[in-house]
Design a protein around this motif. Structure first.
Motif, PDB file in Angstrom:
ATOM      1  N   LYS A   1      21.218  38.677  74.166  1.00 25.11           N
ATOM      2  CA  LYS A   1      22.017  39.014  75.350  1.00 25.11           C
ATOM      3  C   LYS A   1      21.203  38.706  76.606  1.00 25.11           C
ATOM      4  O   LYS A   1      20.000  38.442  76.545  1.00 25.11           O
ATOM      5  CB  LYS A   1      22.383  40.499  75.355  1.00 25.11           C
ATOM      6  CG  LYS A   1      23.165  40.977  74.130  1.00 25.11           C
ATOM      7  CD  LYS A   1      24.620  40.594  74.224  1.00 25.11           C
ATOM      8  CE  LYS A   1      25.434  41.215  73.096  1.00 25.11           C
ATOM      9  NZ  LYS A   1      26.844  40.825  73.155  1.00 25.11           N
ATOM     10  N   LYS A   2      21.870  38.796  77.754  1.00 22.44           N
ATOM     11  CA  LYS A   2      21.211  38.639  79.047  1.00 22.44           C
ATOM     12  C   LYS A   2      21.613  39.830  79.932  1.00 22.44           C
ATOM     13  O   LYS A   2      22.726  40.369  79.751  1.00 22.44           O
ATOM     14  CB  LYS A   2      21.647  37.343  79.741  1.00 22.44           C
ATOM     15  CG  LYS A   2      21.432  36.076  78.942  1.00 22.44           C
ATOM     16  CD  LYS A   2      21.727  34.824  79.755  1.00 22.44           C
ATOM     17  CE  LYS A   2      23.211  34.672  80.109  1.00 22.44           C
ATOM     18  NZ  LYS A   2      24.068  34.399  78.941  1.00 22.44           N
ATOM     19  N   PRO A   3      20.780  40.210  80.897  1.00 19.05           N
ATOM     20  CA  PRO A   3      21.214  41.260  81.826  1.00 19.05           C
ATOM     21  C   PRO A   3      22.567  40.945  82.458  1.00 19.05           C
ATOM     22  O   PRO A   3      23.408  41.833  82.634  1.00 19.05           O
ATOM     23  CB  PRO A   3      20.092  41.292  82.873  1.00 19.05           C
ATOM     24  CG  PRO A   3      18.879  40.816  82.143  1.00 19.05           C
ATOM     25  CD  PRO A   3      19.383  39.794  81.169  1.00 19.05           C
ATOM     26  N   SER A   4      22.793  39.655  82.762  1.00 21.23           N
ATOM     27  CA  SER A   4      24.047  39.258  83.427  1.00 21.23           C
ATOM     28  C   SER A   4      25.280  39.457  82.555  1.00 21.23           C
ATOM     29  O   SER A   4      26.412  39.422  83.047  1.00 21.23           O
ATOM     30  CB  SER A   4      23.970  37.805  83.897  1.00 21.23           C
ATOM     31  OG  SER A   4      23.724  36.954  82.793  1.00 21.23           O
ATOM     32  N   ASP A   5      25.067  39.703  81.252  1.00 24.81           N
ATOM     33  CA  ASP A   5      26.208  40.039  80.387  1.00 24.81           C
ATOM     34  C   ASP A   5      26.749  41.428  80.732  1.00 24.81           C
ATOM     35  O   ASP A   5      27.878  41.765  80.368  1.00 24.81           O
ATOM     36  CB  ASP A   5      25.794  40.030  78.906  1.00 24.81           C
ATOM     37  CG  ASP A   5      25.458  38.631  78.413  1.00 24.81           C
ATOM     38  OD1 ASP A   5      25.973  37.657  78.996  1.00 24.81           O
ATOM     39  OD2 ASP A   5      24.662  38.511  77.455  1.00 24.81           O
ATOM     40  N   TYR A   6      25.915  42.227  81.428  1.00 30.37           N
ATOM     41  CA  TYR A   6      26.271  43.626  81.669  1.00 30.37           C
ATOM     42  C   TYR A   6      26.314  44.027  83.144  1.00 30.37           C
ATOM     43  O   TYR A   6      27.053  44.906  83.530  1.00 30.37           O
ATOM     44  CB  TYR A   6      25.271  44.543  80.950  1.00 30.37           C
ATOM     45  CG  TYR A   6      25.251  44.351  79.454  1.00 30.37           C
ATOM     46  CD1 TYR A   6      26.197  44.973  78.643  1.00 30.37           C
ATOM     47  CD2 TYR A   6      24.297  43.534  78.852  1.00 30.37           C
ATOM     48  CE1 TYR A   6      26.180  44.809  77.266  1.00 30.37           C
ATOM     49  CE2 TYR A   6      24.273  43.357  77.473  1.00 30.37           C
ATOM     50  CZ  TYR A   6      25.218  43.993  76.685  1.00 30.37           C
ATOM     51  OH  TYR A   6      25.206  43.822  75.325  1.00 30.37           O
ATOM     52  N   TYR A   7      25.447  43.415  83.957  1.00 26.23           N
ATOM     53  CA  TYR A   7      25.418  43.789  85.381  1.00 26.23           C
ATOM     54  C   TYR A   7      24.924  42.602  86.195  1.00 26.23           C
ATOM     55  O   TYR A   7      24.292  41.690  85.670  1.00 26.23           O
ATOM     56  CB  TYR A   7      24.525  45.020  85.630  1.00 26.23           C
ATOM     57  CG  TYR A   7      23.106  44.913  85.103  1.00 26.23           C
ATOM     58  CD1 TYR A   7      22.082  44.380  85.886  1.00 26.23           C
ATOM     59  CD2 TYR A   7      22.779  45.364  83.827  1.00 26.23           C
ATOM     60  CE1 TYR A   7      20.783  44.293  85.411  1.00 26.23           C
ATOM     61  CE2 TYR A   7      21.479  45.274  83.331  1.00 26.23           C
ATOM     62  CZ  TYR A   7      20.490  44.745  84.134  1.00 26.23           C
ATOM     63  OH  TYR A   7      19.191  44.652  83.663  1.00 26.23           O
TER      64      TYR A   7
END
Length: 488
Positions: A73-79
């Motif tokens: 995953k990447k942080p940008s998947d969530y925020y």
């Protein structure tokens, strides 16, 4: 059948550990004493204002990226993240401040304006700090603190002298301008100790500051907690709130369960992300690893007096992050570390998330968070809180040339008594145990209990130490240790 793991607490380290352990195939349940998750990184909502109760700085974005990448995953998947420009400003007197912008080149210009020749010295200083960062954050901090040999690598041997010098010595050897010195000494305060007690090697925090920059997650730091919660639940973690743990059950020197709200729950393994000292009070005396005398001798990072303030107008002459260093740092530090008492003239920090983020305050209004570092264990009364609010607001008005006191819609405070009540925090500390030379790596409290089988610890009192990125790393370290000792 897969082994069952109970995790006590739901702060960054507990949530991170839950993800790694669930991914490895364990049945993981988190028990959180409060009604919302996040530990110290909870949120306050009031009258359309939104405040991060705990951490407000997003540094070391690479650590967050590494965490999420472990789950593809990447942080940008969530925020979504925004790099702040300016990163912060530092006040030294009335209308007198230095602004730290978002690139090293811009920061060098600010330094050169302050002291001729300092930009060249800054370049060399940050080069060394980057080298330390590459060794520390990409390698050393991902060791579990089991053996002194973890610190012995070909890279660290070359830097051995940096473990025996201090940040204060190194900075002052190169920079004579007191204002620049204060700015360069500031980042190590996140590690919970005075610059004079922090090994030079920790200059990697300066690279985190000037080299990588300061970020803001849209809607606040709590979005990172919610992101990891979402990931944890996707991996099958169960989270129970309003479930304080009253006792850890030990049979035949082995942790076999917990008591919560009078009910007994059985498990194979227990990981505590709650305050380390508090967790040991949940054990019968023979099973405690560390005595009260041990904890009492340790250097703890400060506690804090925090105010969450709603203003009925937009404020001027401040940035998202603003530091107020207009008084003597050494005198304030003495009141925290040497002779613990309420400081007469405290330094303080203020955050105005609504400068960046419209979701933090209603239109035309401002959300303000004010923080005064304090010695843990001090007396904490409503009268003292009010006295100190008036002290810093009067100074704030004078330094920033504006009237704000009559524009306060409300203020909520959080201090030592709250850290104890909400987080079972030892002496009400806010940041855990300081990273001094004698409290680094293998010299910190252990991730694995020496006296109780199947009992593990994570969080800011163990390795690697205080702060949000280290807490994420701590969660990974304890999970790796559990997996090593208890393969499914």
């Amino acid at each position: 059948m897969n082994k069952t793991i109970f995790i006590i607490g739901s702060g960054f380290s507990s949530l991170a550990a839950s993800c790694y352990l669930a991914k490895a195939g364990y049945n993981v349940t988190i028990f959180e004493k409060n009604s919302t998750i996040g530990g110290r990184a909870r949120q306050l909502k009031k009258d359309g204002f939104v405040f991060d109760i705990g951490p407000t700085w997003y540094w070391m974005p690479d650590v967050f990226e590494r965490f999420f990448s472990d789950f593809n995953k990447k942080p940008s998947d969530y925020y979504s993240l925004e790099k702040l420009n300016p990163a912060y400003s530092v006040y030294f007197g009335k209308d007198d401040f230095i602004t730290i912008e978002d690139t090293l080149d811009k920061i060098k210009i600010a330094f050169e304006n302050e002291e001729k020749g300092s930009s060249k010295k800054l370049n060399q200083f940050i080069d060394k700090a980057k080298s330390n960062y590459d060794i520390a954050i990409k390698d050393l901090v991902y060791n579990p603190g089991v053996s002194p040999l973890e610190l012995v690598t070909s890279a660290t041997i070359k830097k051995l002298n940096q473990f025996f010098s201090t940040i204060k010595k190194d900075v002052r050897k190169e920079f004579k301008n007191e204002r620049l010195v204060k700015i360069l000494e500031f980042p190590v305060l996140f590690l919970g100790a005075k610059p004079s007690d922090t090994p030079s090697f920790y200059s990697f925090m300066n690279y985190a500051d000037f080299g990588l920059g300061t970020f803001h997650p849209k809607k606040g730091m709590y979005q990172v907690i919610l992101a990891i919660e979402t990931l944890a639940k996707e991996l099958g973690v169960i989270i129970k709130t309003n479930k304080p743990v009253d006792k850890i059950i030990v049979e035949n020197d082995k942790a076999v369960g917990i008591v919560s709200n009078g009910e007994t729950y059985k498990s194979d393994i227990i990981v505590s992300g709650a305050d380390y000292h508090h967790t040991e009070t949940l054990l019968d005396k023979p099973y405690k690893q560390y005595s009260e005398a041990y904890w009492n001798k340790k250097t703890f990072a400060p506690s804090s007096l925090l105010f969450y303030v709603g203003f009925d107008k937009k404020l001027i002459n401040v940035n998202h992050h603003t530091l107020f260093f207009d008084v003597d740092f050494d005198i304030h530090a003495e009141a925290i570390y040497d002779t613990p008492k309420w400081p007469e003239n405290p330094l303080f920090y203020a955050s105005f998330p609504s400068k960046t983020d419209d979701s933090a305050a209603p239109k035309g209004k401002e959300a303000g968070i004010f923080l005064i570092p304090l010695a843990p264990g001090l007396e904490d009364t409503p009268e003292l809180r009010e006295t100190y609010f008036n002290k810093i607001i009067e100074r704030f008005e004078n330094l920033t040339s504006q009237n704000v006191k009559k524009h306060v819609i409300f203020k909520e405070s959080f201090c030592i008594n709250d850290f104890i009540k909400d987080y079972n925090s030892y002496k009400g500390n806010a940041y855990g145990m300081a990273n001094t030379l004698t409290q680094t790596a293998f010299l910190r409290p252990k991730l694995k209990s020496k006296k109780v089988k199947n009992l593990f610890f994570t969080g800011q009192l163990t390795v690697p130490g205080p702060g949000v990125p280290p807490s994420l790393i701590s969660g990974k370290l304890v999970a790796d240790l559990v997996i090593k000792h208890h393969s499914i």
